[in-house]
Design a protein around this motif. Structure first.
Motif, PDB file in Angstrom:
ATOM      1  N   LEU A  94      36.345  34.143  55.838  1.00 41.20           N
ATOM      2  CA  LEU A  94      35.967  33.022  56.683  1.00 41.20           C
ATOM      3  C   LEU A  94      34.593  32.494  56.295  1.00 41.20           C
ATOM      4  N   LYS A  95      34.320  31.231  56.618  1.00 37.66           N
ATOM      5  CA  LYS A  95      33.016  30.638  56.376  1.00 37.66           C
ATOM      6  C   LYS A  95      31.957  31.458  57.096  1.00 37.66           C
ATOM      7  N   GLY A  96      30.892  31.778  56.379  1.00 37.41           N
ATOM      8  CA  GLY A  96      29.847  32.613  56.936  1.00 37.41           C
ATOM      9  C   GLY A  96      30.001  34.077  56.596  1.00 37.41           C
ATOM     10  N   GLN A  97      31.158  34.448  56.051  1.00 39.20           N
ATOM     11  CA  GLN A  97      31.398  35.844  55.681  1.00 39.20           C
ATOM     12  C   GLN A  97      31.574  36.008  54.167  1.00 39.20           C
ATOM     13  N   GLU A  98      31.111  35.009  53.427  1.00 41.49           N
ATOM     14  CA  GLU A  98      31.286  35.041  51.973  1.00 41.49           C
ATOM     15  C   GLU A  98      30.571  36.217  51.320  1.00 41.49           C
ATOM     16  N   TYR A  99      29.516  36.708  51.988  1.00 45.07           N
ATOM     17  CA  TYR A  99      28.779  37.838  51.430  1.00 45.07           C
ATOM     18  C   TYR A  99      29.695  39.041  51.202  1.00 45.07           C
ATOM     19  N   GLN A 100      30.755  39.152  52.012  1.00 44.27           N
ATOM     20  CA  GLN A 100      31.691  40.257  51.840  1.00 44.27           C
ATOM     21  C   GLN A 100      32.401  40.156  50.491  1.00 44.27           C
ATOM     22  N   PHE A 101      32.743  38.937  50.113  1.00 47.84           N
ATOM     23  CA  PHE A 101      33.358  38.750  48.800  1.00 47.84           C
ATOM     24  C   PHE A 101      32.372  39.094  47.694  1.00 47.84           C
ATOM     25  N   SER A 102      31.111  38.678  47.838  1.00 47.16           N
ATOM     26  CA  SER A 102      30.105  38.947  46.810  1.00 47.16           C
ATOM     27  C   SER A 102      29.955  40.438  46.552  1.00 47.16           C
ATOM     28  N   ILE A 103      29.974  41.229  47.627  1.00 49.54           N
ATOM     29  CA  ILE A 103      29.841  42.687  47.482  1.00 49.54           C
ATOM     30  C   ILE A 103      31.039  43.262  46.733  1.00 49.54           C
ATOM     31  N   LEU A 104      32.241  42.849  47.134  1.00 48.03           N
ATOM     32  CA  LEU A 104      33.439  43.319  46.436  1.00 48.03           C
ATOM     33  C   LEU A 104      33.448  42.846  44.989  1.00 48.03           C
ATOM     34  N   ALA A 105      33.080  41.582  44.786  1.00 48.60           N
ATOM     35  CA  ALA A 105      33.106  41.003  43.442  1.00 48.60           C
ATOM     36  C   ALA A 105      32.156  41.727  42.496  1.00 48.60           C
ATOM     37  N   SER A 106      31.011  42.156  43.014  1.00 45.70           N
ATOM     38  CA  SER A 106      30.054  42.859  42.160  1.00 45.70           C
ATOM     39  C   SER A 106      30.636  44.183  41.664  1.00 45.70           C
ATOM     40  N   THR A 107      31.370  44.880  42.531  1.00 42.07           N
ATOM     41  CA  THR A 107      32.015  46.135  42.138  1.00 42.07           C
ATOM     42  C   THR A 107      33.145  45.890  41.142  1.00 42.07           C
ATOM     43  N   ILE A 108      33.965  44.892  41.427  1.00 43.66           N
ATOM     44  CA  ILE A 108      35.098  44.578  40.543  1.00 43.66           C
ATOM     45  C   ILE A 108      34.595  44.173  39.158  1.00 43.66           C
ATOM     46  N   PHE A 109      33.589  43.307  39.123  1.00 40.70           N
ATOM     47  CA  PHE A 109      33.045  42.840  37.843  1.00 40.70           C
ATOM     48  C   PHE A 109      32.415  44.003  37.075  1.00 40.70           C
ATOM     49  N   HIS A 110      31.770  44.903  37.797  1.00 38.74           N
ATOM     50  CA  HIS A 110      31.196  46.104  37.181  1.00 38.74           C
ATOM     51  C   HIS A 110      32.271  46.872  36.416  1.00 38.74           C
ATOM     52  N   GLU A 111      33.401  47.117  37.069  1.00 36.74           N
ATOM     53  CA  GLU A 111      34.467  47.896  36.428  1.00 36.74           C
ATOM     54  C   GLU A 111      35.121  47.127  35.279  1.00 36.74           C
ATOM     55  N   LEU A 112      35.296  45.833  35.464  1.00 38.85           N
ATOM     56  CA  LEU A 112      35.872  45.019  34.390  1.00 38.85           C
ATOM     57  C   LEU A 112      34.977  45.024  33.155  1.00 38.85           C
ATOM     58  N   MET A 113      33.663  45.116  33.360  1.00 39.51           N
ATOM     59  CA  MET A 113      32.755  45.146  32.214  1.00 39.51           C
ATOM     60  C   MET A 113      32.770  46.494  31.499  1.00 39.51           C
ATOM     61  N   HIS A 114      33.100  47.566  32.221  1.00 38.87           N
ATOM     62  CA  HIS A 114      33.356  48.835  31.516  1.00 38.87           C
ATOM     63  C   HIS A 114      34.513  48.632  30.535  1.00 38.87           C
ATOM     64  N   ALA A 115      35.530  47.936  31.001  1.00 36.82           N
ATOM     65  CA  ALA A 115      36.684  47.674  30.131  1.00 36.82           C
ATOM     66  C   ALA A 115      36.302  46.752  28.982  1.00 36.82           C
ATOM     67  N   ASP A 116      35.521  45.721  29.272  1.00 40.15           N
ATOM     68  CA  ASP A 116      35.049  44.805  28.223  1.00 40.15           C
ATOM     69  C   ASP A 116      34.319  45.605  27.142  1.00 40.15           C
ATOM     70  N   ASP A 118      34.720  48.671  26.275  1.00 33.36           N
ATOM     71  CA  ASP A 118      35.610  49.526  25.493  1.00 33.36           C
ATOM     72  C   ASP A 118      36.614  48.767  24.634  1.00 33.36           C
ATOM     73  N   VAL A 119      37.229  47.730  25.202  1.00 32.24           N
ATOM     74  CA  VAL A 119      38.373  47.127  24.518  1.00 32.24           C
ATOM     75  C   VAL A 119      38.025  45.878  23.706  1.00 32.24           C
ATOM     76  N   LEU A 120      36.868  45.258  23.974  1.00 34.63           N
ATOM     77  CA  LEU A 120      36.505  44.053  23.231  1.00 34.63           C
ATOM     78  C   LEU A 120      35.210  44.206  22.429  1.00 34.63           C
ATOM     79  N   ILE A 121      34.236  44.907  22.974  1.00 35.50           N
ATOM     80  CA  ILE A 121      32.925  44.974  22.310  1.00 35.50           C
ATOM     81  C   ILE A 121      32.847  46.112  21.288  1.00 35.50           C
ATOM     82  N   LYS A 122      33.229  47.300  21.721  1.00 36.30           N
ATOM     83  CA  LYS A 122      33.039  48.492  20.887  1.00 36.30           C
ATOM     84  C   LYS A 122      33.722  48.355  19.529  1.00 36.30           C
TER      85      LYS A 122
END
Length: 284
Positions: A94-116, A118-122
């Motif tokens: 809901l409007k005004g609760q976007e911060y909840q998405f930001s917190i989840l998104a930071s965790t999700i992006f963190h894990e996706l970058m572990h994959a980045d 391993d599978v694209l950079i290394k």
């Protein structure tokens, strides 16, 4: 034995179903100005799924919000990060609760970058690959008793999560400096707007100005402390080289359109709240 087979079967079923990440990516692109088409390449090379019963128990025990297994290239995200078979997006809040998405998104992006990592950079022999090898070498030489490969992984992952929360925070600072409450999509009161106009728009040219004046986000959005296997490591106190911060952060600038400086945030601000800014100062 039957319970183990059920757990294995549930893991297989969850892993075999394709994950939808487009709404998650679109949310971050719209809100933060990132460009995340590279994530499509990442998720095609890894498995992203919900935890099975045993994994859920382990995550509850450890407090982990998500995990990445570099042996199987599998990302496991808690249930709250999902809406059916798709990863959560900004429109789910809901409007005004976007911060909840930001917190989840930071965790999700963190894990996706572990994959980045391993599978694209290394092994790619790119500038990013060299930067992460240098980072790993630094940990090996300066932090005894720590797995240098995992530490470099975590430095990269925490840069990703700091980036998401950092851009969000800096944009909020920018909006507030211009008299906008972005959570409520409203303007400050008339008295406050008059003070802002006198300070920022004495010539009557109403547009977003770089009130943050941060020339290099690499220092802002790379971590000073990382968490490796239950241990906090303060790398700022160990004089982690600024050049390594710049090189790792460059990966996000080059591949995900991360802002280099606060000047780069003005484009996002204009697109998101340019019309509201004009409206706020119409009769001031």
């Amino acid at each position: 034995m039957k319970s183990i087979l059920i757990l294995l079967l549930s893991t297989y079923v969850l892993a075999s179903s394709p994950v939808t990440i487009s709404e998650f990516s679109n949310s971050l692109e719209d809100e933060l100005g990132l460009k995340l088409s590279r994530l499509d390449d990442v998720v095609q090379k890894v498995r992203v799924r919900k935890p099975n019963v045993f994994e859920k128990w382990l995550m509850n025990k450890s407090g982990a919000e998500a995990t990445y297994n570099d042996k199987t290239n599998t990302i496991v995200l808690r249930e709250k990060n999902w809406r059916g078979r798709r990863i959560v997006s900004l429109s789910d809040f809901l409007k005004g609760q976007e911060y909840q998405f930001s917190i989840l998104a930071s965790t999700i992006f963190h894990e996706l970058m572990h994959a980045d990592f391993d599978v694209l950079i290394k092994g790619s022999r790119t500038r990013s690959d060299i930067a992460l090898k240098n980072t790993q070498r630094w940990f090996s030489q300066n932090i005894p008793g720590v797995n240098a490969h995992i530490a470099a992984h975590e430095f990269f992952g925490y840069t990703a999560s700091d980036l998401i929360l950092g851009i969000k925070s800096k944009l909020q600072d920018l909006y507030l400096a211009h008299g906008i409450n972005s959570y409520k999509n409203t303007c400050f009161g008339r008295r406050g707007l008059k003070r802002i106009k006198k300070r920022l728009f004495p010539d009557g040219d109403i547009q977003f100005k770089d009130t943050l004046n941060i020339p290099n986000f690499a220092k802002e959005f790379t971590p000073n402390t990382i968490f490796v296997k239950g241990k906090d490591i303060n790398i700022k106190g160990k004089n982690f080289p600024e050049s390594f911060r710049n090189e790792v952060y460059h990966h996000f600038v080059e591949n995900y359109h991360a802002p280099s400086s606060s000047q780069d945030l003005l484009e996002v601000a204009r697109r998101q709240y340019g019309n509201l800014l004009q409206k706020c100062f119409e009769d001031i």
